[in-house]
Design a protein around this motif. Structure first.
Motif, PDB file in Angstrom:
ATOM      1  N   TYR A  91      44.172  22.683  48.951  1.00  0.00           N
ATOM      2  CA  TYR A  91      42.719  22.694  49.100  1.00  0.00           C
ATOM      3  C   TYR A  91      42.208  21.359  49.655  1.00  0.00           C
ATOM      4  N   ASN A 120      43.280  31.295  43.730  1.00  0.00           N
ATOM      5  CA  ASN A 120      42.859  32.108  44.881  1.00  0.00           C
ATOM      6  C   ASN A 120      43.590  31.731  46.165  1.00  0.00           C
ATOM      7  N   ILE A 121      44.878  31.420  46.034  1.00  0.00           N
ATOM      8  CA  ILE A 121      45.687  31.081  47.200  1.00  0.00           C
ATOM      9  C   ILE A 121      46.726  32.179  47.415  1.00  0.00           C
ATOM     10  N   PRO A 122      46.762  32.801  48.588  1.00  0.00           N
ATOM     11  CA  PRO A 122      47.812  33.792  48.855  1.00  0.00           C
ATOM     12  C   PRO A 122      49.184  33.174  48.645  1.00  0.00           C
ATOM     13  N   VAL A 182      50.861  31.433  51.568  1.00  0.00           N
ATOM     14  CA  VAL A 182      50.310  30.109  51.881  1.00  0.00           C
ATOM     15  C   VAL A 182      50.795  29.096  50.860  1.00  0.00           C
ATOM     16  N   ALA A 218      47.423  35.574  56.085  1.00  0.00           N
ATOM     17  CA  ALA A 218      47.251  34.955  54.777  1.00  0.00           C
ATOM     18  C   ALA A 218      46.348  33.726  54.845  1.00  0.00           C
ATOM     19  N   ASP A 259      42.765  34.764  55.308  1.00  0.00           N
ATOM     20  CA  ASP A 259      42.285  35.351  54.062  1.00  0.00           C
ATOM     21  C   ASP A 259      41.938  34.272  53.048  1.00  0.00           C
ATOM     22  N   TRP A 260      42.792  33.264  52.967  1.00  0.00           N
ATOM     23  CA  TRP A 260      42.550  32.173  52.011  1.00  0.00           C
ATOM     24  C   TRP A 260      41.302  31.385  52.387  1.00  0.00           C
ATOM     25  N   THR A 274      38.246  33.713  51.460  1.00  0.00           N
ATOM     26  CA  THR A 274      38.003  34.019  50.044  1.00  0.00           C
ATOM     27  C   THR A 274      38.141  32.820  49.122  1.00  0.00           C
ATOM     28  N   GLY A 275      38.790  31.758  49.602  1.00  0.00           N
ATOM     29  CA  GLY A 275      39.011  30.594  48.744  1.00  0.00           C
ATOM     30  C   GLY A 275      38.319  29.344  49.229  1.00  0.00           C
TER      31      GLY A 275
END
Length: 369
Positions: free
Chosen positions: A40, A249-251, A254, A265, A268-269, A272-273
């Motif tokens: 992050y 919330n990490i695929p 990833v 992925a 998506d992260w 959504t993250g």
């Protein structure tokens, strides 16, 4: 009693095994959480903080002192990438982070602080520590950038980890109190004392049988507790890495670094993250660094996350042509690939393909008489 009899005895081995396993499990959890925090922090620190200014009815991005502070050097001692990395790490580890302004409008991340919460007046922050020094002044909510994830699901993962840490510490303290300095002896046969290389330990010439045995035990336990490459036994049904990834919330692809060019992925992260945290940050920056009147005119701090993903300019050629057809300038497209702007004529002009024009512009054909 032999060594292995001692280790497997109910009075000693069970406590040792429990403490060792809990500490090992906690360490694995800590590595997994640190991995998630680093992901992050690294991604968010790559974003560009754009300053949007209003000029009449038009909005445009500008590069002023605030832009320089947020993107290049928040203060004289740290660059922006390190600054935001530190801030995000603090946010995840403690559930909150405080950013205060210095005398020259510089920004600093507080290492620690105390806060007083009020219902109908601004919160107060005291004992604000910056670079291990107490600022010795109170700060109020309207004058600071205060980020928190207290009400977010990801904070539950952090709390659970620190609860586990507390349990392990309690177990260690209780074990120490019970044993408190007790020493143990063990008996061994001559075969152990005379064997060379047992446990990877080669006896030193001149050692007595007693010192050989002592050396063996020390080396044995040194490997058990301090070897960074020791094999870690995982009990059935436990997958710590994956559970931490889900909690943050990490695929999993990833999280484990298994993403490929065709993988969605990462996108998506980000959706959504990462963008959830970008919204938290941008809301607070706009509330504290932009006046209400300016914000209502359209001015703002916009966090641009488009540069997070790697893009290949050749693979994106078709998409770039479509972007140009809906009004993106050449220089804006170049900026997506971290390319310097060009001063060529028309590089900042906007063009719209006929298919994307207004209804009136699309009307054609012969006029009826």
């Amino acid at each position: 009693m032999g060594l292995f009899d001692f280790l497997h005895s109910p009075a000693n081995y069970v406590e040792l095994e429990t403490l060792t396993w809990e500490a090992t499990r906690l360490y694995i959890n800590e590595l997994a959480i640190q991995r998630g925090i680093t992901l992050y922090a690294n991604v968010i620190s790559k974003c560009e903080f754009k300053r949007v200014k209003a000029e009449g009815r038009k909005l445009r991005t500008i590069k002023n002192d605030l832009y320089y502070t947020l993107n290049i050097r928040p203060n004289q001692n740290i660059n922006a990438t390190t600054f935001w990395n530190k801030a995000i790490t603090q946010l995840f580890k403690h559930g909150e982070v405080l950013i205060v302004q210095g005398y020259s409008n510089e920004l600093f991340v507080a290492e620690s602080f105390d806060k007083t919460i009020y219902a109908y007046k601004p919160w107060e922050f005291r004992n604000v520590m910056i670079n291990d020094l107490n600022t010795n002044k109170p700060y109020y909510m309207q004058d600071v950038v205060y980020l928190t994830i207290e009400n977010m699901s990801i904070n539950g993962t952090m709390k659970k980890f620190y609860e586990q840490m507390g349990k392990v510490m309690d177990l260690a303290v209780n074990n120490y109190k019970q044993k408190n300095g007790q020493k143990f002896t063990f008996k061994t046969g001559t075969s152990l004392a005379r064997t060379t290389g047992i446990g990877g330990v080669t006896p030193v010439e001149g050692e007595t049988e007693k010192t050989k045995a002592q050396t063996y035990v020390e080396k044995l336990f040194e490997k058990m507790f301090s070897n960074p490459n020791a094999i870690v036994p995982m009990q059935s049904g436990e997958e710590l890495d994956e559970s931490v990834a889900i909690g943050m919330n990490i695929p999993i692809d990833v999280f484990l670094g298994k993403t490929t060019e065709k993988s969605n992925a990462m996108n998506d992260w980000i959706t959504t993250g990462v963008e959830v945290f970008l919204e938290v940050i941008s809301d607070e920056l706009n509330a504290k660094l932009i006046t209400k009147e300016s914000y209502l005119r359209g001015e703002q701090i916009l966090i641009d996350s488009t540069k997070i993903n790697h893009r290949d300019i050749l693979d994106s050629a078709v998409a770039l042509e479509k972007l140009f057809g809906i009004g993106f300038t050449h220089n804006e497209i170049r900026d997506l690939f971290k390319m310097l702007p060009t001063s060529d004529d028309g590089a900042d002009d906007r063009h719209w393909s006929k298919n994307y024009g207004t209804e009136e512009a699309l009307k054609g054909g012969e006029k009826s008489e």
